[in-house]
Write an enzyme that holds these catalytic residues in place. Structure first.
Site, short mmCIF file in Angstrom:
data_model
loop_
_atom_site.label_atom_id
_atom_site.label_comp_id
_atom_site.label_asym_id
_atom_site.label_seq_id
_atom_site.Cartn_x
_atom_site.Cartn_y
_atom_site.Cartn_z
N TRP A 100 13.03 -0.50 10.58
CA TRP A 100 14.39 0.09 10.60
C TRP A 100 15.21 -0.39 11.79
CZ3 TRP A 100 14.76 0.84 5.93
CH2 TRP A 100 13.72 1.40 5.20
N ASP A 170 19.20 6.36 15.34
CA ASP A 170 18.92 6.61 13.93
C ASP A 170 17.91 7.76 13.87
OD1 ASP A 170 17.92 6.61 11.35
OD2 ASP A 170 17.35 4.48 11.34
N LYS A 194 15.57 12.92 3.57
CA LYS A 194 14.25 13.31 4.07
C LYS A 194 14.24 14.77 4.49
CE LYS A 194 14.21 8.63 5.60
NZ LYS A 194 13.34 8.02 4.61
N1 PMP Z 1 16.30 4.62 8.99
C1 PMP Z 1 15.11 5.21 8.79
C2 PMP Z 1 14.38 5.78 9.97
C3 PMP Z 1 14.57 5.28 7.51
O1 PMP Z 1 13.38 5.87 7.32
C4 PMP Z 1 15.29 4.74 6.43
C5 PMP Z 1 14.81 4.84 4.99
N2 PMP Z 1 13.59 5.32 4.75
C6 PMP Z 1 16.50 4.12 6.68
C7 PMP Z 1 17.00 4.09 7.97
C8 PMP Z 1 17.29 3.49 5.58
O2 PMP Z 1 17.90 4.47 4.85
P1 PMP Z 1 18.65 4.21 3.46
O3 PMP Z 1 17.61 3.86 2.46
O4 PMP Z 1 19.29 5.52 3.22
O5 PMP Z 1 19.64 3.12 3.68
#
Ligand code: PMP
Length: 362
Positions: A100, A170, A194
């Site tokens: 991420w 994030d 989540k």
């Molecule tokens: N940041 C984190 C910590 C994640 O776990 C995720 C997705 N699991 C994301 C960003 C990406 O999110 P999205 O699929 O909503 O774009």
């Protein structure tokens, strides 16, 4: 109805109280004679839902008035682009803790200079790099982190130094799993799927004075945080039903759980049940440095991919869903977010113990 325990990393299990309340209000939301998803976003009824959701979030995390609460779309991934599009002038310091942040680095590089201030790729992202102010590039505008890495199961217990710079984080997988002091950050974002509600809404909490530091070449109004501030997140049609569900989840946290400290206590209890067993098991283990373990994403392996596969299949048959690890790391992962009851974690551990005994005897 057959109940399963859903250990998905997201979209994830929702509190039963929230689902039941949404079901009760499905056909006639608050005397409107219609479902929330049928309401005009410009109606009084929806405006009050939006305001109530923001008020609940503000109370829940004690968010001061110099922070804006915004609802966006495009998930965490759009934030990987929007953050540098708005705030990279001289560059960004990013701490790489896995997938991420790698994606955030790739997007930030398209818009300016990126300095990697810390990196745990040398040990497959099983720890959080501990950086000092000297590890930062003196010229960058902000430090960027992923506070809880959903895939590797790591979590910052202390925020990195960032003197003279903004801190942007994030919090997609850890928001509201414990008390949150937003004044430690300049901006946080979290995809809802989540801990906050259904996929499709992204919560952004941003310090008002950071907005004054935006670039002047943001290519679209939809990519400019100020647009969301000026329009109360209604420049375009917002994800109305998602916002309503986020409101219900936060109401549940406030009224049914008793706030973020009470939530943290329950989450610590759940995590201890699982980590204590993993640390005592001769079959299963968790690869993460103990001090950096996530409260809510717990990866584990047997060390034998065939045995992992057998465990995942048997767990599914026993009603434990989505226990398979992320496709990039394999093994297993139990995501034990706010809505997972203590009983679900206890039952999973009982099942793991029985599996271990069966294989020790074999
Ligand atoms: N940041 C984190 C910590 C994640 O776990 C995720 C997705 N699991 C994301 C960003 C990406 O999110 P999205 O699929 O909503 O774009």
């Amino acid at each position: 109805m057959s109940k399963v325990y859903n250990f998905s990393a997201g979209p994830a299990c929702m509190p039963e109280w929230v689902l039941k309340t949404a079901a009760d209000e499905m056909l006639d939301a608050r005397g409107s004679g219609m479902s929330v998803m049928e309401m005009s976003h410009r109606s009084k009824a929806f405006e009050s839902i939006l305001q109530e959701t923001k008020d609940t979030i503000r109370r829940l995390a004690n968010i001061p008035e110099d922070y804006e609460i915004l609802f966006l779309q495009g998930g965490g991934n759009l934030q990987f682009s929007m953050v540098p599009m708005n705030f990279t002038k001289n560059g960004a310091d990013i701490i790489n803790t896995g997938q991420w942040t790698k994606k955030a680095v790739a997007e930030a590089k398209k818009l300016g200079r990126v300095h990697i201030a810390g990196d745990s790729s040398d040990k497959t992202f099983t720890y959080i790099p501990k950086i000092t102010q000297e590890d930062l590039d003196p010229d960058t505008d902000y430090v960027y982190i992923c506070e809880n890495n959903t895939i590797y199961g790591t979590k910052y217990k202390e925020l990195p130094p960032h003197e003279g710079k903004r801190l942007i984080a994030d919090l997609s997988s850890c928001i509201f799993t414990e008390p949150l002091d937003v004044t430690q950050y300049d901006m946080i974002f979290a995809g809802a799927q989540k801990n906050l509600g259904p996929a499709g809404v992204t919560l952004v909490i941003i310090k008002k004075d950071l907005l004054d530091e935006r670039r002047d070449d943001i290519p679209s109004a939809m990519l400019d945080y100020k647009t969301y501030v000026d329009s109360d997140s209604m420049y375009n049609t917002p994800p109305t039903y998602g916002i309503y569900m986020v409101g219900l989840v936060c109401k549940w946290l406030e009224e049914q759980i008793g706030g973020l400290e009470a939530m943290e206590k329950i989450n610590k209890e759940k995590a201890a049940i699982l980590y204590d067993y993993l640390d005592s098991s001769k079959l299963f283990s968790n690869p993460v440095a103990v001090e950096d373990r996530s409260l809510v994403n717990v990866p584990f392996v047997t060390g034998n991919p065939d045995l992992d596969k057998e465990f995942i299949a048997k767990a599914k048959d026993a009603g434990f869903e989505n226990i398979k690890g992320h496709r990039t790391v394999g093994g297993m992962r139990a995501s034990i977010y706010n809505a997972m009851p203590v009983e679900g974690v206890q039952k999973l551990v009982d099942f793991m113990r029985a599996f271990e005994e069966e294989h020790a005897a074999a």
